[in-house]
Scaffold this motif. Structure first.
Motif, short mmCIF file in Angstrom:
data_model
loop_
_atom_site.label_atom_id
_atom_site.label_comp_id
_atom_site.label_asym_id
_atom_site.label_seq_id
_atom_site.Cartn_x
_atom_site.Cartn_y
_atom_site.Cartn_z
N ALA A 1 -25.51 16.61 -7.01
CA ALA A 1 -24.84 15.96 -5.89
C ALA A 1 -23.34 15.82 -6.15
O ALA A 1 -22.52 15.98 -5.23
N VAL A 2 -22.98 15.51 -7.38
CA VAL A 2 -21.56 15.43 -7.72
C VAL A 2 -20.87 16.76 -7.48
O VAL A 2 -19.78 16.83 -6.90
N ILE A 3 -21.52 17.85 -7.91
CA ILE A 3 -20.95 19.18 -7.74
C ILE A 3 -20.77 19.52 -6.26
O ILE A 3 -19.79 20.16 -5.87
N ASN A 4 -21.69 19.06 -5.44
CA ASN A 4 -21.69 19.44 -4.02
C ASN A 4 -21.13 18.36 -3.10
O ASN A 4 -21.36 18.39 -1.89
N SER A 5 -20.38 17.44 -3.68
CA SER A 5 -19.69 16.43 -2.87
C SER A 5 -18.24 16.37 -3.34
O SER A 5 -17.81 17.20 -4.14
N HIS A 6 -17.50 15.41 -2.85
CA HIS A 6 -16.07 15.37 -3.15
C HIS A 6 -15.63 14.00 -3.67
O HIS A 6 -14.55 13.52 -3.35
N LEU A 7 -16.45 13.40 -4.49
CA LEU A 7 -16.10 12.09 -5.04
C LEU A 7 -15.16 12.25 -6.23
O LEU A 7 -15.31 13.17 -7.03
N GLY A 8 -14.20 11.33 -6.36
CA GLY A 8 -13.32 11.31 -7.51
C GLY A 8 -13.99 10.69 -8.71
O GLY A 8 -15.08 10.09 -8.60
N PRO A 9 -13.38 10.79 -9.90
CA PRO A 9 -14.02 10.31 -11.13
C PRO A 9 -14.52 8.87 -11.09
O PRO A 9 -15.66 8.62 -11.52
N PRO A 10 -13.75 7.88 -10.58
CA PRO A 10 -14.30 6.51 -10.60
C PRO A 10 -15.47 6.35 -9.65
O PRO A 10 -16.38 5.55 -9.90
N MET A 11 -15.47 7.09 -8.54
CA MET A 11 -16.59 7.05 -7.61
C MET A 11 -17.82 7.71 -8.22
O MET A 11 -18.95 7.23 -8.05
N PHE B 1 -19.11 3.59 -16.33
CA PHE B 1 -18.70 2.89 -15.12
C PHE B 1 -17.73 1.75 -15.42
O PHE B 1 -16.67 1.62 -14.78
N ASP B 2 -18.04 0.93 -16.40
CA ASP B 2 -17.12 -0.17 -16.74
C ASP B 2 -15.80 0.38 -17.26
O ASP B 2 -14.72 -0.15 -16.96
N ALA B 3 -15.86 1.47 -18.04
CA ALA B 3 -14.63 2.10 -18.52
C ALA B 3 -13.80 2.61 -17.36
O ALA B 3 -12.57 2.53 -17.37
N SER B 4 -14.47 3.13 -16.33
CA SER B 4 -13.73 3.66 -15.18
C SER B 4 -13.05 2.53 -14.40
O SER B 4 -11.92 2.68 -13.93
N THR B 5 -13.73 1.41 -14.26
CA THR B 5 -13.13 0.27 -13.55
C THR B 5 -11.90 -0.24 -14.30
O THR B 5 -10.85 -0.49 -13.69
N ALA B 6 -12.01 -0.38 -15.61
CA ALA B 6 -10.88 -0.83 -16.41
C ALA B 6 -9.74 0.18 -16.36
O ALA B 6 -8.56 -0.18 -16.23
N THR B 7 -10.08 1.47 -16.44
CA THR B 7 -9.07 2.52 -16.40
C THR B 7 -8.32 2.53 -15.08
O THR B 7 -7.08 2.59 -15.05
N TRP B 8 -9.06 2.45 -13.98
CA TRP B 8 -8.39 2.52 -12.67
C TRP B 8 -7.60 1.24 -12.38
O TRP B 8 -6.60 1.28 -11.67
N GLY B 9 -8.01 0.13 -12.94
CA GLY B 9 -7.19 -1.06 -12.82
C GLY B 9 -5.86 -0.88 -13.52
O GLY B 9 -4.80 -1.25 -12.99
N MET B 10 -5.89 -0.30 -14.72
CA MET B 10 -4.64 -0.07 -15.46
C MET B 10 -3.79 1.00 -14.79
O MET B 10 -2.55 0.88 -14.75
N LYS B 11 -4.42 2.03 -14.29
CA LYS B 11 -3.66 3.08 -13.60
C LYS B 11 -2.89 2.49 -12.42
O LYS B 11 -1.72 2.81 -12.20
#
Length: 492
Positions: A43-53, A316-326
């Motif tokens: 599903a990831v391959i066939n959709s258009h979600l970004g890394p945090p999604m 997932f938690d790493a992505s939330t922390a990363t996107w907060g810092m970004k």
């Protein structure tokens, strides 16, 4: 590298896609957890979600699987309903467990990727669940997952698009400080109002259409984590500021890296990228690695329900922390910083297919990336790749009780997307003795590729390890039957 030379390389054809980027496939004997993990990667391959999604989506999928599984375990507690769904011993059969897991996974999948529902219907038919065999098992799976979805629908991700236009759309009114840069032309200094801040790019995509980047998910740091209290729970030092020696030093380091890239370093760059059409996205990379661990250690459903749950929530938690810092730092990408610092000065490009690097105007510097993907559409600090990998490695190391990994991959000659048909000049095999080694290579690949500075990678690795440890600690409590209340869902 000069723009004309880059354009001359052309765009990679499907034949040049590395072997690890192919569609996920099930193997004979795979349990239902892996079957649904593959469905999620497909599903990831066939959709258009970004890394945090993607990180959030895979975490939801495996949380629903885990919560349904927990109802059939004698000790484990679910994330939302605790032990409320605990089934009596007579119901705890492998058949009922598999069915509850599948209905939970299906419920999650059609919620996250509703446009791909026919694919999930096909898998349910293959598994024999076009109609429920046990109405009770189906009810357990659906109820467990609906509780998770109800919680996640108000977690600040805007998955349903009810806070602005479109699913996952930004509701924080983010606007870039700098004007867009045309990547096929030398940098126009007038577009850079602040050399500390992110700059969107204007580029030509794989279909030949001109695109202007919009920041991907500037609100995703607001998403309620699984174990962390907030995106900024773990403090990282701020990135280097323009005018400092450190700012110049980090840019010079990437210019030097690029000018001296070996075939092996180019392969490392592209192997770990996992970005764009046909790829599972960086969070998906580690979900695939988890499949190797499962097969290596001959896991059963019980082990995989727990392992994939812990690994994907760590990411997932790493992505939330990363996107907060970004979002907090909105930090400049190397393509802008290097072009800005070396505008009108001669620097070396990266070497094309074994030839010596050329001297180019710094205003034209290009990272070792495909012409249709110069740099991702979000800020640099911290490195998401590094954080995802370190978090997953920490969870895998903790779950298995060992840092031993032991996988390898051979990248075929000429399979490069950056230099299709030309690089690498021979088959190159990458191998990793430990999860830590793999995570470190994953991180440094972003320096080789010219997408992240050294501090962004180092802080990403540190952040990921801490997020992974926090998630695994909470996971072990749930495995032991401790009913841990979920973090209060965000209400943006």
């Amino acid at each position: 590298m000069a723009t004309a030379a880059i354009l001359a390389l052309g765009v990679a054809t499907p034949a040049t896609v590395p072997a690890h980027a192919q569609q996920p496939s099930d193997r004979r004997g795979d349990n239902v957890v892996i079957r649904w993990n593959n469905a999620g990667l497909d599903a990831v391959i066939n959709s258009h979600l970004g890394p945090p999604m993607v990180a959030r989506a895979l975490a939801i999928l495996h949380t629903c699987i885990y919560d349904a599984w927990a109802a059939y375990d004698r000790r484990a507690a679910g994330t939302q309903l605790g032990t409320e769904l605990r089934q009596p011993p007579r119901e705890r059969t492998p058949r009922n467990k598999d069915e509850a897991i599948s209905f939970a996974a299906y419920t999650a999948a059609v919620d996250i990727w509703p446009e791909l529902r026919p694919r999930f219907d096909t898998l349910m038919a293959e598994l024999g669940y076009s109609k429920p065999r046990s109405k009770r098992a189906k009810a357990v799976g659906v109820r467990a997952c609906r509780a998770v979805l109800g919680y996640r629908h108000t977690d600040g991700s805007n998955q349903l698009g009810d806070l602005a236009e479109g699913a996952y759309s930004d509701y924080t009114n983010y606007a870039p400080v700098n004007k867009p840069m045309r990547v096929d032309q030398p940098l126009d200094l007038r577009t850079v109002k602040n050399p500390n801040r992110w700059q969107p790019l204007i580029y030509v995509d794989q279909n030949g259409d001109q695109k202007t980047q919009a920041y991907m998910g500037p609100h995703m740091g607001n998403v309620t984590p699984f174990a962390m209290t907030s995106w900024d729970q773990f403090k990282m030092p701020p990135p280097a500021r323009f005018g400092s020696r450190e700012y110049v030093k980090q840019a010079r380091a990437l210019v030097d890296y690029a000018a001296n890239l070996t075939d092996r370093q180019k392969v490392i760059t592209e192997y770990w990228a996992d970005e764009g059409p046909g790829f599972v996205s960086p969070p998906g990379t580690w979900s695939r690695i988890s499949q190797f661990v499962s097969r290596r250690d001959r896991h059963n459903v019980d082990q995989d329900a727990k392992m994939f749950f812990a690994v994907n929530n760590a990411i997932f938690d790493a992505s939330t922390a990363t996107w907060g810092m970004k979002r907090h730092y909105d930090y400049v990408r190397p393509i802008t910083a290097i072009r800005y610092l070396y505008h009108g000065k001669k620097i070396l490009s990266w070497p094309e297919a074994g030839r010596p690097p050329k001297r180019i105007d710094g205003a034209e510097w290009w990272p070792y990336q495909p012409i249709f993907f110069a740099t991702p559409a979000f800020a640099e600090y911290v490195s998401g790749h590094s954080a995802f990998g370190a978090a997953a490695a920490q969870a895998l190391k903790s779950f298995t009780g060992s840092d031993r990994y032991g996988d390898s991959a051979t990248v075929r000659a000429g399979s490069s997307r950056v230099e299709p048909g030309l690089s690498p000049r021979r088959d190159i095999t990458l191998s990793w003795r430990t999860f830590t080694e793999a995570a470190a290579e994953n991180g440094i690949s972003r320096e080789y590729g010219g997408l992240h500075f050294r501090d962004g990678v180092a802080s990403g690795l540190s952040l990921g390890r801490k997020a992974g440890a926090a998630v695994f600690f909470k996971s072990t409590l749930l495995f032991a039957g401790v009913e841990v209340p979920p973090i209060n869902a965000a209400q943006p």
